[in-house]
Design an enzyme around this catalytic site. Structure first.
Site, PDB file in Angstrom:
ATOM      1  N   GLU A  18      39.244  35.019  32.055  1.00  0.00           N
ATOM      2  CA  GLU A  18      40.224  35.092  33.131  1.00  0.00           C
ATOM      3  C   GLU A  18      40.087  33.875  34.050  1.00  0.00           C
ATOM      4  OE1 GLU A  18      41.395  38.296  36.669  1.00  0.00           O
ATOM      5  OE2 GLU A  18      39.350  38.182  35.893  1.00  0.00           O
ATOM      6  N   LYS A  74      49.322  40.007  34.005  1.00  0.00           N
ATOM      7  CA  LYS A  74      48.473  41.117  34.444  1.00  0.00           C
ATOM      8  C   LYS A  74      49.280  42.102  35.281  1.00  0.00           C
ATOM      9  CE  LYS A  74      44.041  42.077  36.712  1.00  0.00           C
ATOM     10  NZ  LYS A  74      42.883  41.488  37.416  1.00  0.00           N
ATOM     11  N   CYS A 120      40.879  41.605  32.844  1.00  0.00           N
ATOM     12  CA  CYS A 120      39.808  42.046  33.742  1.00  0.00           C
ATOM     13  C   CYS A 120      39.882  43.526  34.068  1.00  0.00           C
ATOM     14  CB  CYS A 120      39.828  41.187  35.010  1.00  0.00           C
ATOM     15  SG  CYS A 120      38.241  41.195  35.902  1.00  0.00           S
TER      16      CYS A 120
END
Length: 502
Positions: free
Chosen positions: A250, A307, A358
């Site tokens: 990330e 995301k 994440c």
């Protein structure tokens, strides 16, 4: 006993509940005492049972929940500072119901206790897993990530079923300790529940391997400068052996690639003969910031995923008008990042891949959605550099094992600063690159057919619906019993069960 002595005694018992609430976190990384999870709730249950009444038990349950959350989230202090106390106080409240139920059922109603206490626990976990309330960090079932046999229950009913089983075994042990006449039956119940894991592991289908996917995970370490970080990833990748897919962590690319054709050329050159998955964390031409997974081949960009589930306080501040002040006293997000629109697969390395970024690996529903869309492997990109010296990096990496067991898919995690890890389709660990390591690790993943489904993937959160029905039935029954005992002419005094006073 004087009034002041009585108050001190009350607060001492509540403090004991608070400490007992933190004990289950010893089962998570780094302590990693996962096998102890099956007994670590017992001290808390005994403190709740010993309360002088239902109201005091509820208060102790609240303190227990606050202790659990502070232990689970202590590493967020850099991001939310004093906000952690607020989180613990507010989100610890649901455990008041658990405390009240524990006091009412232990040990007088053992069968009800074995069903109701686990049901309330998983409902609390499910409620706080809503991303608008923070998300599902520290779910009790995740403590079994190192034990694939017990984790196989996740394939049947998700992390919820694992948590249900853990609370049920703890409840049985508490009954065995507090009711001598029920000791052997309670221990037998605990043994039967523990056997559910091996049975599930033995009977679950093992889908055939459709193909082998060779994946390299790149971990350059803590490199704050985006130029140096990009170069480190480039250097490590250039020295890798053959792989179908190379994954960077990330925020590995701190530039808007749409406005940096020079960097895009360097990345596509690295993708010659393989595909490359990077993560872009930069302000775009309109001034917005998102976290984007970008899949690249030698011909350029082949797919993009933005995301969807953002980190509370780290990437946005919930209820910013009321809580925005936290940005001034901590490292909470100064501005909110822009979320994506939902889960989606990418075709890469000759397979269907399910990207997650994440914090998203904490959500059972995202992994399930990707498996239903045909993902044959889940690919996670992470960076936990802010929390590098805490328990957060290994705890985060351990969630990949849970998602693997739930979905029947291999899962890899490339972490910018560690832990990078890989797990097979049953949640068994096949690679682990800890936070003190730099470089890369290459793994061969056995991919199932895109149509393979575990019971959890197929049926979803049915455990939650069962838990809701059990809890609602218990509360309805308690209300009816309460009305009956309160009728005029009836003795409303509670039956004596031998419970010691607080």
């Amino acid at each position: 006993m004087t009034g002041s002595q009585g108050r001190r005694e009350v607060y001492a018992r509540r403090a004991a509940a608070f400490v007992a609430g933190g004990l289950p976190l010893l089962a998570f990384p780094r302590p990693g005492l996962g096998w102890l999870a099956w007994a670590l709730l017992v001290p808390g249950l005994l403190v709740l049972r010993a309360a002088g009444g239902g109201r005091e038990a509820a208060v102790r349950g609240w303190w227990f929940g606050a202790g659990y959350l502070i232990a689970a989230l202590y590493w967020t202090v850099p991001n939310i500072g004093p906000g952690l106390l607020l989180v613990a106080v507010v989100f610890g409240i649901p455990w008041a119901l658990w405390g009240w139920a524990a006091h009412a059922l232990l040990p007088a109603r053992p069968v009800a206790a074995l069903l109701v206490l686990p049901s309330i626990w998983v409902l609390i976990e499910y409620a706080r897993s809503w991303h608008m309330l923070g998300g599902p960090w520290g779910l009790l079932g995740a403590s079994q990530w190192r034990h694939p046999v017990m984790l196989s229950l996740a394939a049947v009913g998700g992390v919820w079923l694992v948590g249900f089983a853990i609370v049920a075994v703890n409840t049985a042990l508490a009954i065995a300790l507090t009711a001598g006449n029920l000791r052997w039956r309670a221990l037998a119940a605990a043994g039967a529940i523990l056997l559910a894991g091996p049975v599930a592991y033995a009977v679950l289908d093992r889908p055939r391997t459709e193909r082998i996917l060779v994946v390299a995970l790149v971990q350059p370490g803590v490199v704050h400068d985006p130029v140096t970080r990009f170069a480190a990833g480039e250097r490590i990748t250039a020295g890798l052996p053959r792989a179908d897919l190379v994954v960077w962590g990330e925020s590995s690319v701190g530039f808007d690639l749409a406005r940096r054709p020079d960097l895009m050329r360097r990345l596509t050159a690295l993708a010659d003969g393989r595909e490359l998955m990077v993560n872009e964390d930069a302000r775009d031409a309109r001034g917005r910031i998102s976290k984007s997974t970008i899949l690249l081949g030698p011909d350029g960009r082949r797919g993009r995923y933005v995301k969807t589930r953002l980190v509370p306080f780290g990437e946005y501040i919930p209820f910013r008008p009321a809580l925005g002040w936290l940005a001034g006293v901590s490292e909470a997000a100064a501005e909110d990042r822009v979320p994506g629109t939902g889960a989606g697969t990418l075709a890469g390395g000759g397979a269907m891949l399910g990207p997650m970024v994440c914090f998203e690996s904490a959500f059972p529903d995202l992994g399930r959605a990707l498996a239903r869309e045909g993902a044959q492997a889940l690919v996670l990109q992470s960076s936990t550099s802010t929390f590098q010296e805490s328990w957060a990096p290994p705890q985060h990496a351990s969630l990949a094992a849970v998602r693997a067991a739930e979905t029947g898919r291999p899962v890899v995690q490339a972490a910018l600063t560690g832990v990078s890890a890989a797990f097979d389709a049953r949640g068994r660990r096949i690679a682990w690159l800890d936070t003190d390591r730099r470089g890369a690790v290459t793994v061969a993943l056995r991919l199932p057919p895109a149509t393979a489904r575990t019971p959890f993937t197929r049926y979803g959160d049915y455990v939650i619906f069962i838990a809701f029905a059990v809890t609602a039935g218990h509360l309805a029954g308690a209300a009816v019993r309460g009305r009956r005992s309160a009728r005029p002419g009836r003795d409303s005094r509670p039956l004596t069960t031998g419970t010691p006073a607080a």
